[in-house]
Write a protein that holds these residues in place. Sequence first.
Motif, PDB file in Angstrom:
ATOM      1  N   ASP A  54      -8.678  -3.689  -8.093  1.00 32.02           N
ATOM      2  CA  ASP A  54      -8.446  -2.454  -8.301  1.00 32.02           C
ATOM      3  C   ASP A  54      -9.155  -1.376  -7.229  1.00 32.02           C
ATOM      4  OD1 ASP A  54      -6.575  -2.900 -10.258  1.00 32.02           O
ATOM      5  OD2 ASP A  54      -7.960  -2.227 -11.703  1.00 32.02           O
ATOM      6  N   GLU A  55     -10.484  -1.549  -7.040  1.00 33.43           N
ATOM      7  CA  GLU A  55     -11.194  -0.950  -5.991  1.00 33.43           C
ATOM      8  C   GLU A  55     -10.844  -1.345  -4.559  1.00 33.43           C
ATOM      9  OE1 GLU A  55     -12.430  -2.904  -8.362  1.00 33.43           O
ATOM     10  OE2 GLU A  55     -13.661  -1.382  -9.792  1.00 33.43           O
ATOM     11  N   GLN A  56     -10.408  -2.559  -4.436  1.00 29.86           N
ATOM     12  CA  GLN A  56      -9.921  -2.765  -3.048  1.00 29.86           C
ATOM     13  C   GLN A  56      -8.697  -2.004  -2.636  1.00 29.86           C
ATOM     14  OE1 GLN A  56      -9.866  -6.993  -3.663  1.00 29.86           O
ATOM     15  NE2 GLN A  56     -12.025  -7.269  -3.350  1.00 29.86           N
ATOM     16  N   ILE A  57      -7.728  -2.155  -3.656  1.00 31.11           N
ATOM     17  CA  ILE A  57      -6.609  -1.457  -3.429  1.00 31.11           C
ATOM     18  C   ILE A  57      -6.683   0.128  -3.195  1.00 31.11           C
ATOM     19  CG2 ILE A  57      -4.313  -0.667  -4.558  1.00 31.11           C
ATOM     20  CD1 ILE A  57      -4.314  -3.453  -5.832  1.00 31.11           C
ATOM     21  N   GLY A  58      -7.492   0.739  -4.081  1.00 32.23           N
ATOM     22  CA  GLY A  58      -8.055   2.287  -3.949  1.00 32.23           C
ATOM     23  C   GLY A  58      -8.411   2.451  -2.524  1.00 32.23           C
ATOM     24  N   GLU A  59      -9.557   1.851  -2.113  1.00 29.75           N
ATOM     25  CA  GLU A  59     -10.097   1.996  -0.872  1.00 29.75           C
ATOM     26  C   GLU A  59      -9.049   1.709   0.430  1.00 29.75           C
ATOM     27  OE1 GLU A  59     -12.532   3.568  -0.502  1.00 29.75           O
ATOM     28  OE2 GLU A  59     -13.673   3.298  -2.504  1.00 29.75           O
ATOM     29  N   ILE A  60      -8.439   0.622   0.245  1.00 28.61           N
ATOM     30  CA  ILE A  60      -7.295   0.614   1.318  1.00 28.61           C
ATOM     31  C   ILE A  60      -6.211   1.882   1.305  1.00 28.61           C
ATOM     32  CG2 ILE A  60      -5.338  -0.887   2.127  1.00 28.61           C
ATOM     33  CD1 ILE A  60      -7.127  -3.066   1.048  1.00 28.61           C
ATOM     34  N   ALA A  61      -5.833   2.300   0.231  1.00 26.78           N
ATOM     35  CA  ALA A  61      -5.043   3.300   0.125  1.00 26.78           C
ATOM     36  C   ALA A  61      -5.601   4.436   0.586  1.00 26.78           C
ATOM     37  CB  ALA A  61      -4.644   3.576  -1.379  1.00 26.78           C
ATOM     38  N   ASP A  62      -7.044   4.581   0.487  1.00 26.21           N
ATOM     39  CA  ASP A  62      -7.660   5.853   1.081  1.00 26.21           C
ATOM     40  C   ASP A  62      -7.626   5.903   2.531  1.00 26.21           C
ATOM     41  OD1 ASP A  62      -8.323   6.959  -1.359  1.00 26.21           O
ATOM     42  OD2 ASP A  62     -10.396   6.433  -1.636  1.00 26.21           O
ATOM     43  N   LEU A  63      -8.005   4.453   3.149  1.00 29.14           N
ATOM     44  CA  LEU A  63      -7.978   4.230   4.417  1.00 29.14           C
ATOM     45  C   LEU A  63      -6.642   4.675   5.287  1.00 29.14           C
ATOM     46  CD1 LEU A  63      -9.189   3.487   7.191  1.00 29.14           C
ATOM     47  CD2 LEU A  63      -8.659   0.995   6.570  1.00 29.14           C
ATOM     48  N   PHE A  64      -5.494   4.054   4.509  1.00 30.46           N
ATOM     49  CA  PHE A  64      -4.288   4.370   5.030  1.00 30.46           C
ATOM     50  C   PHE A  64      -3.832   6.267   5.108  1.00 30.46           C
ATOM     51  CE2 PHE A  64      -1.298   0.470   4.338  1.00 30.46           C
ATOM     52  CZ  PHE A  64      -2.432  -0.121   4.768  1.00 30.46           C
ATOM     53  N   TYR A  65      -4.253   6.633   4.016  1.00 33.70           N
ATOM     54  CA  TYR A  65      -4.049   7.982   3.919  1.00 33.70           C
ATOM     55  C   TYR A  65      -4.827   8.728   5.036  1.00 33.70           C
ATOM     56  CZ  TYR A  65      -5.263  13.029   2.887  1.00 33.70           C
ATOM     57  OH  TYR A  65      -5.472  14.287   3.125  1.00 33.70           O
ATOM     58  N   HIS A  66      -5.950   8.606   5.150  1.00 36.17           N
ATOM     59  CA  HIS A  66      -6.818   9.113   6.207  1.00 36.17           C
ATOM     60  C   HIS A  66      -6.414   8.891   7.603  1.00 36.17           C
ATOM     61  CE1 HIS A  66      -9.347  10.013   2.983  1.00 36.17           C
ATOM     62  NE2 HIS A  66      -9.847  11.096   3.590  1.00 36.17           N
ATOM     63  N   THR A  67      -6.023   7.607   7.718  1.00 36.24           N
ATOM     64  CA  THR A  67      -5.327   7.283   9.036  1.00 36.24           C
ATOM     65  C   THR A  67      -4.249   7.743   9.578  1.00 36.24           C
ATOM     66  OG1 THR A  67      -6.533   5.039   8.963  1.00 36.24           O
ATOM     67  CG2 THR A  67      -4.504   5.085  10.457  1.00 36.24           C
ATOM     68  N   LEU A  68      -3.231   8.091   8.370  1.00 34.26           N
ATOM     69  CA  LEU A  68      -2.089   9.034   8.672  1.00 34.26           C
ATOM     70  C   LEU A  68      -2.296  10.428   9.187  1.00 34.26           C
ATOM     71  CD1 LEU A  68       0.103   7.867   5.913  1.00 34.26           C
ATOM     72  CD2 LEU A  68       0.470   7.465   8.292  1.00 34.26           C
ATOM     73  N   VAL A  69      -3.600  11.015   8.519  1.00 31.64           N
ATOM     74  CA  VAL A  69      -4.059  12.369   8.800  1.00 31.64           C
ATOM     75  C   VAL A  69      -4.451  12.137  10.341  1.00 31.64           C
ATOM     76  CG1 VAL A  69      -5.789  14.116   8.379  1.00 31.64           C
ATOM     77  CG2 VAL A  69      -4.620  13.001   6.399  1.00 31.64           C
ATOM     78  N   LEU A  70      -5.129  11.366  10.813  1.00 32.55           N
ATOM     79  CA  LEU A  70      -5.640  11.342  12.057  1.00 32.55           C
ATOM     80  C   LEU A  70      -4.536  11.121  13.027  1.00 32.55           C
ATOM     81  CD1 LEU A  70      -7.963  10.944  14.027  1.00 32.55           C
ATOM     82  CD2 LEU A  70      -8.043   8.567  13.482  1.00 32.55           C
TER      83      LEU A  70
END
Length: 89
Positions: A54-70
């Motif tokens: 669950d933590e792995q999924i959450g952190e990868i989702a956060d990375l995807f989101y912030h990468t899309l913002v970038l």
Amino acid sequence: MLTQLETIIQDRKQNPTEGSYTNTLFDAGINKIAQKVGEEATEVIVAALGQGRDEQIGEIADLFYHTLVLMTELGLSLEDIEAELANRH
């Protein structure tokens, strides 16, 4: 979902919404956005090495989101990335 999220992020950039975390990032500028991507990448590594699914999924989702913002800040799109990946294949 990534395409939908990209559309939402692009809309936030074009039509800022008061109180939006995405707009807070855009207002802070490229340095802050890039910093957040780096922080999230580190959190993905930590999660991968010692946390649960669950933590792995959450952190990868956060990375995807912030990468899309970038990407949006840089004027890049998922389509650009898909084209590059296709060229590599």
